[in-house]
Design a protein around this motif. Structure first.
Motif, PDB file in Angstrom:
ATOM      1  N   ILE A  12       0.864  -1.187   0.000  1.00  0.00           N
ATOM      2  CA  ILE A  12       0.000   0.000   0.000  1.00  0.00           C
ATOM      3  C   ILE A  12       0.894   1.228   0.000  1.00  0.00           C
ATOM      4  O   ILE A  12       1.928   1.254   0.664  1.00  0.00           O
ATOM      5  N   ALA A  13       0.475   2.248  -0.736  1.00  0.00           N
ATOM      6  CA  ALA A  13       1.206   3.511  -0.737  1.00  0.00           C
ATOM      7  C   ALA A  13       0.224   4.648  -0.537  1.00  0.00           C
ATOM      8  O   ALA A  13      -0.889   4.620  -1.056  1.00  0.00           O
ATOM      9  N   VAL A  14       0.651   5.622   0.239  1.00  0.00           N
ATOM     10  CA  VAL A  14      -0.154   6.829   0.427  1.00  0.00           C
ATOM     11  C   VAL A  14       0.734   8.028   0.098  1.00  0.00           C
ATOM     12  O   VAL A  14       1.892   8.083   0.494  1.00  0.00           O
ATOM     13  N   LYS A  15       0.170   8.926  -0.671  1.00  0.00           N
ATOM     14  CA  LYS A  15       0.892  10.138  -1.079  1.00  0.00           C
ATOM     15  C   LYS A  15       0.250  11.337  -0.385  1.00  0.00           C
ATOM     16  O   LYS A  15      -0.974  11.451  -0.324  1.00  0.00           O
ATOM     17  N   VAL A  16       1.077  12.221   0.140  1.00  0.00           N
ATOM     18  CA  VAL A  16       0.601  13.468   0.719  1.00  0.00           C
ATOM     19  C   VAL A  16       1.052  14.604  -0.194  1.00  0.00           C
ATOM     20  O   VAL A  16       2.179  14.578  -0.713  1.00  0.00           O
ATOM     21  N   VAL A  17       0.163  15.556  -0.430  1.00  0.00           N
ATOM     22  CA  VAL A  17       0.469  16.725  -1.247  1.00  0.00           C
ATOM     23  C   VAL A  17       0.172  17.957  -0.405  1.00  0.00           C
ATOM     24  O   VAL A  17      -0.908  18.077   0.173  1.00  0.00           O
ATOM     25  N   ASP A  18       1.155  18.871  -0.348  1.00  0.00           N
ATOM     26  CA  ASP A  18       0.926  20.080   0.459  1.00  0.00           C
ATOM     27  C   ASP A  18       0.403  21.218  -0.409  1.00  0.00           C
ATOM     28  O   ASP A  18       0.230  21.080  -1.625  1.00  0.00           O
ATOM     29  N   ASN A  19       0.125  22.342   0.221  1.00  0.00           N
ATOM     30  CA  ASN A  19      -0.459  23.486  -0.474  1.00  0.00           C
ATOM     31  C   ASN A  19       0.487  24.146  -1.470  1.00  0.00           C
ATOM     32  O   ASN A  19       0.052  24.955  -2.286  1.00  0.00           O
ATOM     33  N   ASP A  20       1.780  23.814  -1.430  1.00  0.00           N
ATOM     34  CA  ASP A  20       2.732  24.302  -2.425  1.00  0.00           C
ATOM     35  C   ASP A  20       2.870  23.334  -3.595  1.00  0.00           C
ATOM     36  O   ASP A  20       3.636  23.569  -4.523  1.00  0.00           O
ATOM     37  N   GLY A  21       2.152  22.188  -3.544  1.00  0.00           N
ATOM     38  CA  GLY A  21       2.227  21.192  -4.598  1.00  0.00           C
ATOM     39  C   GLY A  21       3.342  20.186  -4.424  1.00  0.00           C
ATOM     40  O   GLY A  21       3.548  19.326  -5.275  1.00  0.00           O
ATOM     41  N   LEU A  22       4.070  20.261  -3.299  1.00  0.00           N
ATOM     42  CA  LEU A  22       5.133  19.281  -3.035  1.00  0.00           C
ATOM     43  C   LEU A  22       4.510  18.026  -2.459  1.00  0.00           C
ATOM     44  O   LEU A  22       3.477  18.074  -1.789  1.00  0.00           O
ATOM     45  N   GLU A  23       5.154  16.885  -2.699  1.00  0.00           N
ATOM     46  CA  GLU A  23       4.568  15.610  -2.273  1.00  0.00           C
ATOM     47  C   GLU A  23       5.605  14.680  -1.681  1.00  0.00           C
ATOM     48  O   GLU A  23       6.803  14.859  -1.860  1.00  0.00           O
ATOM     49  N   ASN A  24       5.087  13.663  -0.983  1.00  0.00           N
ATOM     50  CA  ASN A  24       5.913  12.612  -0.414  1.00  0.00           C
ATOM     51  C   ASN A  24       5.068  11.348  -0.372  1.00  0.00           C
ATOM     52  O   ASN A  24       3.844  11.419  -0.264  1.00  0.00           O
ATOM     53  N   ILE A  25       5.704  10.193  -0.461  1.00  0.00           N
ATOM     54  CA  ILE A  25       4.988   8.909  -0.453  1.00  0.00           C
ATOM     55  C   ILE A  25       5.514   8.033   0.670  1.00  0.00           C
ATOM     56  O   ILE A  25       6.714   7.934   0.884  1.00  0.00           O
ATOM     57  N   GLU A  26       4.593   7.398   1.372  1.00  0.00           N
ATOM     58  CA  GLU A  26       4.916   6.383   2.381  1.00  0.00           C
ATOM     59  C   GLU A  26       4.397   5.054   1.849  1.00  0.00           C
ATOM     60  O   GLU A  26       3.249   4.950   1.407  1.00  0.00           O
ATOM     61  N   THR A  27       5.243   4.017   1.872  1.00  0.00           N
ATOM     62  CA  THR A  27       4.815   2.696   1.439  1.00  0.00           C
ATOM     63  C   THR A  27       4.712   1.770   2.648  1.00  0.00           C
ATOM     64  O   THR A  27       5.472   1.895   3.602  1.00  0.00           O
ATOM     65  N   ILE A  28       3.755   0.864   2.566  1.00  0.00           N
ATOM     66  CA  ILE A  28       3.460  -0.051   3.667  1.00  0.00           C
ATOM     67  C   ILE A  28       3.391  -1.464   3.100  1.00  0.00           C
ATOM     68  O   ILE A  28       2.769  -1.695   2.064  1.00  0.00           O
ATOM     69  N   LYS A  29       4.020  -2.409   3.790  1.00  0.00           N
ATOM     70  CA  LYS A  29       3.883  -3.825   3.457  1.00  0.00           C
ATOM     71  C   LYS A  29       3.092  -4.428   4.608  1.00  0.00           C
ATOM     72  O   LYS A  29       3.527  -4.394   5.759  1.00  0.00           O
ATOM     73  N   LEU A  30       1.917  -4.955   4.307  1.00  0.00           N
ATOM     74  CA  LEU A  30       1.006  -5.465   5.332  1.00  0.00           C
ATOM     75  C   LEU A  30       0.680  -6.925   5.045  1.00  0.00           C
ATOM     76  O   LEU A  30       0.213  -7.258   3.955  1.00  0.00           O
ATOM     77  N   LYS A  31       0.934  -7.794   6.022  1.00  0.00           N
ATOM     78  CA  LYS A  31       0.607  -9.213   5.881  1.00  0.00           C
ATOM     79  C   LYS A  31      -0.597  -9.507   6.758  1.00  0.00           C
ATOM     80  O   LYS A  31      -0.573  -9.260   7.967  1.00  0.00           O
TER      81      LYS A  31
END
Length: 113
Positions: free
Chosen positions: A86-105
């Motif tokens: 699973i991956a979740v992306k966050v986008v801020d008000n300046d349009g910059l982003e970051n992604i966190e990835t999760i491995k879930l069993k």
């Protein structure tokens, strides 16, 4: 007179947002299907605009969200036994982003008390 100053004092340097994800099991049924809550928390000096979620993330294929704009950062997903990326992306008000990835069993066994 010549005065040396840092670039940051003239032009603010953009900083991409940070992100963390909290995972909680809400329930499980007799077939081993578990209802999982994912709660993302992003931080940015510019403020957070939205989150996007990819529940079948593949690094080679890239980020392909199922949920495009999530203003709250919370999703509930039902999972059968197996391995999830699973991956979740966050986008801020300046349009910059970051992604966190999760491995879930997910273990499909139901333990009875």
């Amino acid at each position: 007179i010549i005065k040396l100053v840092t670039v940051e004092s003239i032009v603010p340097i953009a900083v991409k947002p940070t992100i963390g994800v909290h995972i909680s099991e809400l329930e499980k049924n007799e077939k081993g299907v578990r209802k999982i809550e994912f709660a993302a928390a992003g931080e940015s000096p510019a403020g957070i605009e939205f989150y996007s979620w990819d529940f079948a993330y593949d690094a080679e294929k890239g980020f392909k969200p199922e949920v495009f704009i999530d203003k709250e950062g919370k999703q509930i997903y039902s999972c059968k036994a197996g391995l999830y990326h699973i991956a979740v992306k966050v986008v801020d008000n300046d349009g910059l982003e970051n992604i966190e990835t999760i491995k879930l069993k997910i273990n499909g066994k139901i333990e009875r008390e």
